[in-house]
Scaffold this active site. Structure first.
Site, PDB file in Angstrom:
ATOM      1  N   TYR A 136       0.844  -1.197   0.000  1.00 18.79           N
ATOM      2  CA  TYR A 136       0.000   0.000   0.000  1.00 18.79           C
ATOM      3  C   TYR A 136       0.881   1.250   0.000  1.00 18.79           C
ATOM      4  O   TYR A 136       0.680   2.162  -0.792  1.00 18.79           O
ATOM      5  CB  TYR A 136      -0.939  -0.012   1.210  1.00 18.79           C
ATOM      6  CG  TYR A 136      -1.883   1.175   1.252  1.00 18.79           C
ATOM      7  CD1 TYR A 136      -3.108   1.116   0.603  1.00 18.79           C
ATOM      8  CD2 TYR A 136      -1.552   2.332   1.943  1.00 18.79           C
ATOM      9  CE1 TYR A 136      -3.988   2.194   0.640  1.00 18.79           C
ATOM     10  CE2 TYR A 136      -2.414   3.418   1.988  1.00 18.79           C
ATOM     11  CZ  TYR A 136      -3.627   3.345   1.331  1.00 18.79           C
ATOM     12  OH  TYR A 136      -4.489   4.417   1.362  1.00 18.79           O
ATOM     13  N   LYS A 162       1.148   4.014  -3.088  1.00 20.69           N
ATOM     14  CA  LYS A 162       0.818   5.423  -2.846  1.00 20.69           C
ATOM     15  C   LYS A 162       2.035   6.306  -3.128  1.00 20.69           C
ATOM     16  O   LYS A 162       1.891   7.432  -3.615  1.00 20.69           O
ATOM     17  CB  LYS A 162       0.299   5.625  -1.421  1.00 20.69           C
ATOM     18  CG  LYS A 162      -1.110   5.080  -1.218  1.00 20.69           C
ATOM     19  CD  LYS A 162      -2.100   5.794  -2.137  1.00 20.69           C
ATOM     20  CE  LYS A 162      -3.533   5.465  -1.806  1.00 20.69           C
ATOM     21  NZ  LYS A 162      -4.495   6.318  -2.497  1.00 20.69           N
TER      22      LYS A 162
END
Length: 164
Positions: free
Chosen positions: A70, A74
């Site tokens: 994640y 990002k």
């Protein structure tokens, strides 16, 4: 206006512990999905003669690699936002990156720690748009983590200092 707020569930597993499916899902959702939407909407937004925008919701975790894939995806979106700004600015499209920790929504319902109220986040984004800005650091964690980008890695990740 295009708002890219892609994000699957955050996993605190190490990046090497994610399954291949989890890695692909996060890359496709958090990075490729947002990038491809920006590409699809860029011609439409560019033909409006200005006063258009793309808002990329990055996450404070793009600057703090504790959420495995994640965080990595990002960070990739944050990195892609910069060339989008450069390419779309001549067409009058403002590209704003938003860094925020927890927003008080269903996704963060079980998270502990301070949360930004959705209305406050929207107000910050609109204030930045109105001022012609490029970035929103929506909470103290985002401000601290961005400042840490120029710090030695051992300051950001104390576990690295323990191994020296």
């Amino acid at each position: 206006m295009l708002i890219n707020n892609a994000g699957g569930s955050v996993s605190w597993a190490g990046i090497l512990r994610h399954t291949e499916g989890e890695i692909r899902e996060n890359v496709e959702t958090n990075f490729l999905g947002s990038l491809f939407l920006a590409r699809a909407f860029a011609p439409i937004l560019s033909n409006k003669g200005g006063n258009t925008a793309i808002i990329d919701i990055h996450s404070a975790l793009s600057w703090w690699a504790v959420a495995g894939i994640y965080s990595a995806t990002k960070a990739a979106l944050w990195s892609a936002t910069n060339p989008l700004r450069i390419e779309l600015q001549p067409a009058g499209v403002q590209v704003v990156g938003v860094h925020v920790g927890y927003v008080d929504t269903a996704m963060a319902a079980n998270a502990s720690g301070p949360k930004v109220a959705p209305a406050d986040l929207v107000a910050q984004v609109f204030d930045t748009l109105e001022a012609g800005g490029y970035e929103v650091l929506a909470d103290e964690n985002s401000v601290r983590l961005k400042a840490g980008l120029s710090a030695p890695l051992e300051a950001v990740y104390p576990q690295l200092a323990a191994n020296n």
